[in-house]
Design an enzyme around this catalytic site. Sequence first.
Site, mmCIF file in Angstrom:
data_model
loop_
_atom_site.group_PDB
_atom_site.id
_atom_site.type_symbol
_atom_site.label_atom_id
_atom_site.label_comp_id
_atom_site.label_asym_id
_atom_site.label_seq_id
_atom_site.Cartn_x
_atom_site.Cartn_y
_atom_site.Cartn_z
ATOM 1 N N TYR A 1 -23.015 -23.126 48.210
ATOM 2 C CA TYR A 1 -23.334 -23.056 46.781
ATOM 3 C C TYR A 1 -23.094 -24.429 46.187
ATOM 4 O O TYR A 1 -22.139 -25.100 46.559
ATOM 5 C CB TYR A 1 -22.419 -22.065 46.073
ATOM 6 C CG TYR A 1 -22.637 -20.628 46.427
ATOM 7 C CD1 TYR A 1 -22.019 -20.076 47.541
ATOM 8 C CD2 TYR A 1 -23.442 -19.816 45.652
ATOM 9 C CE1 TYR A 1 -22.199 -18.751 47.872
ATOM 10 C CE2 TYR A 1 -23.634 -18.478 45.975
ATOM 11 C CZ TYR A 1 -23.003 -17.958 47.080
ATOM 12 O OH TYR A 1 -23.188 -16.645 47.405
ATOM 13 N N HIS B 1 -27.630 -19.275 42.874
ATOM 14 C CA HIS B 1 -27.711 -18.720 44.224
ATOM 15 C C HIS B 1 -27.414 -19.822 45.230
ATOM 16 O O HIS B 1 -27.632 -20.995 44.954
ATOM 17 C CB HIS B 1 -29.102 -18.177 44.494
ATOM 18 C CG HIS B 1 -29.437 -16.962 43.693
ATOM 19 N ND1 HIS B 1 -28.899 -15.738 43.975
ATOM 20 C CD2 HIS B 1 -30.228 -16.793 42.622
ATOM 21 C CE1 HIS B 1 -29.358 -14.857 43.100
ATOM 22 N NE2 HIS B 1 -30.157 -15.473 42.266
ATOM 23 N N LYS C 1 -33.792 -19.309 51.219
ATOM 24 C CA LYS C 1 -32.789 -20.348 51.418
ATOM 25 C C LYS C 1 -33.247 -21.277 52.533
ATOM 26 O O LYS C 1 -34.145 -20.944 53.287
ATOM 27 C CB LYS C 1 -31.440 -19.717 51.774
ATOM 28 C CG LYS C 1 -30.948 -18.759 50.708
ATOM 29 C CD LYS C 1 -29.568 -18.276 51.004
ATOM 30 C CE LYS C 1 -29.178 -17.062 50.180
ATOM 31 N NZ LYS C 1 -29.430 -17.172 48.742
#
Lengths: 466, 377
Positions: free
Chosen positions: B289, B297, B328
């Site tokens: 993070y 996110h 991601k």
Amino acid sequence: MQFAGKKTDQVTTSNPGFEEEEEEEELQQDWSQLASLVSKNAALSLPKRGEKDYEPDGTNLQDLLLYNASKAMFDTISDSIRDTTVKSEVRGYYVPHKHQAVLLKPKGSFMQTMGRADSTGELWLDFHEFVYLAERGTILPYYRLEAGSNKSSKHETEILLSMEDLYSLFSSQQEMDQYFVFAHLKRLGFILKPSNQEAAVKTSFFPLKKQRSNLQAITWRLLSLFKIQELSLFSGFFYSKWNFFFRKYTTSPQLYQGLNRLVRSVAVPKNKKELLDAQSDREFQKVKDIPLTFKVWKPHSNFKKRDPGLPDFQVFVYNKNDDLQHFPTYKELRSMFSSLDYKFEFLSEIEDDDDWETNSYVEDIPRKEYIHKRSAKSQTEKSESSMKASFQKKTAQSSTKKKRKAYPPHIQQNRRLKTGYRSFIIAIMDNGLISFVKMSEADFGSESVWYTPNTQKKVDQRWKKH
Amino acid sequence: MSKGRVNQKRYKYPLPIHPVDDLPELILHNPLSWLYWAYRYYKSTNALNDKVHVDFIGDTTLHITVQDDKQMLYLWNNGFFGTGQFSRSEPTWKARTEARLGLNDTPLHNRGGTKSNTETEMTLEKVTQQRRLQRLEFKKERAKLERELLELRKKGGHIDEENILLEKQRESLRKFKLKQTEDVGIVAQQQDISESNLRDEDNNLLDENGDLLPLESLELMPVEAMFLTFALPVLDISPACLAGKLFQFDAKYKDIHSFVRSYVIYHHYRSHGWCVRSGIKFGCDYLLYKRGPPFQHAEFCVMGLDHDVSKDYTWYSSIARVVGGAKKTFVLCYVERLISEQEAIALWKSNNFTKLFNSFQVGEVLYKRWVPGRNRD
């Protein structure tokens, strides 16, 4: 018409054997037929992508829609001619001892990107090119037992090959895997050349290497040793019990700087200078390469086989189920990264094609100069005007380039982290299924993302002012 | 105060060791202020006054836990360490349960630290629960409309009629969704009422004074505990003591290898400012993070590997699919040991962790699915 612009290569499977112009006309007819079908009756239209029917709902309407969709497709291809006209027939002869094929009377648009012509005007195809063209129906594959010496005897020993025959001629599973990847990308319009095959005019991102003197090498070695030493000397104290007794940290970044001296991270070349340095280090270290398989260019119409320039991608083919191969380890990945020589897309200072001409080298002179020299040789008078034109073009481009939107630092950082630096593509073969993966070098070790309340605001404000 | 501002204040420090940032102003023409500044500078320290107490629970598998309420929150607020055992990640069980049982009259956000969402007074767990409920309602609504469409088809409606109906349905679904987002507060209150009914077993949660028993504790990953002892002196144990708890004194190198590798990776990212949390929910080692879970996110998933290891392709592709599906970026983090195994284990045994971790090198490679069709021009 919207289909006209598409690369004709893609559709040729349905009606092979036609030459460029003829082919295009044929295709346009086919699709216009479909288009008219669409406009005639809305109910007969191909279903647009969007809502899916999840299961048969037992209604006639659903059946009708399904029927129409398949019928439209069948109609489209049912009218096309699927033979070769004698006029445009091109025969390719397989030459076993070279594992190549020769076209005696080559013609066709494929010549722009494939094969090598020899002095007699014959075109030599690599085996994978041969299979590809045969598979598409562009050429007829023949087997020729004798090659070269006696031209009159050739036609007596030729046998027309089937696709099965052709496939049995692959020398190894690996070659076949490479062919599948080649054919897949080729069908999509990419231009591919084997990595070990050099074009007549060899273009490289790197200028010819100058030999490092021994003295330089030694100092370089010493310096790199020194770097490691420095690192370990510094890192120790922060973690000792007494750290916070003797030192006071007034900001979070100071704390982080104490922390991040511990673990070393691999330095990655991030700009042009570092890339060139890395290249000369590589020379010095004599790294053994794992060869990449293909050089890939994006589809473009003025591709020159003789002088293709830097490729857009480099591809490594790997078969998942072959016990002799494995997914590259980090060491192997690094040596592959360092062997790359393509349009390094991460270099922000090089943004368009024109820049690449100045930033790549042919025989140790910038490619741009090389191109000028050549054009000057062939047409001395014309070159001046063209140079002027290109100069004007360049100034126009550089003025537009300045307008390019620059992003605030934290977004730029995010991009660097997400896209990485040097990269290549691994094509993974698994029983005929090909997956592509892009591997890129990243360097989290040189980026700091810690949050500092005060400075963060300042940076943002400064940014807004600009 | 907006949620963003509350979070800015609450999570002001990215690490549990705070910088000395309360020094008085230095006035150049006033020597007295110099003295005062020097005094304050001398008296100040980065070190914690009382370190966080940890307990080790379990024989076969070690649980490293923090039991004290305040200390649990301290570790969460300053760098997002650990996971509440009865909560999603932030230890909110106590606050939630007190609110549910009506034990404390003061509103949630007035109590120390537990203000997670001041405007609606909702815990994160509740937000999730509510979103799920709304999603369910939405699906019901959609199914209803799909049935209508089928009715029309069965009656033999023309395709034009069907298109009109489809358009209408899309519009009504859009409206339904919009209404749902507006109704967040109302639904929450209704739920609160329905939930405040006490159950018999709730009595077991209270002690004789009617206070809630401290049942929840914060569990730390071994690498987190190592970071909080070795890199920053936050826990009340020494790194050597922790090492002794984690592994037997006669451990071989192969026993400690995976822990050391994990720690090197953890430290690498932590030290560059990332908030590193477990990535088990996404099938990988760590999530990165930028500031912390309440802010954004995670954008990166990290998988640690030895530098000379090659896994079967399925291994890479399955993780990459999961990670890619969560939007991601997949990072392969390769770790290389620059000293021999014997040296490494000797350093471990002599508790020379600085030198041990210093002799590792990390390198990163991004792994991304490549689609030829999207890279043609």
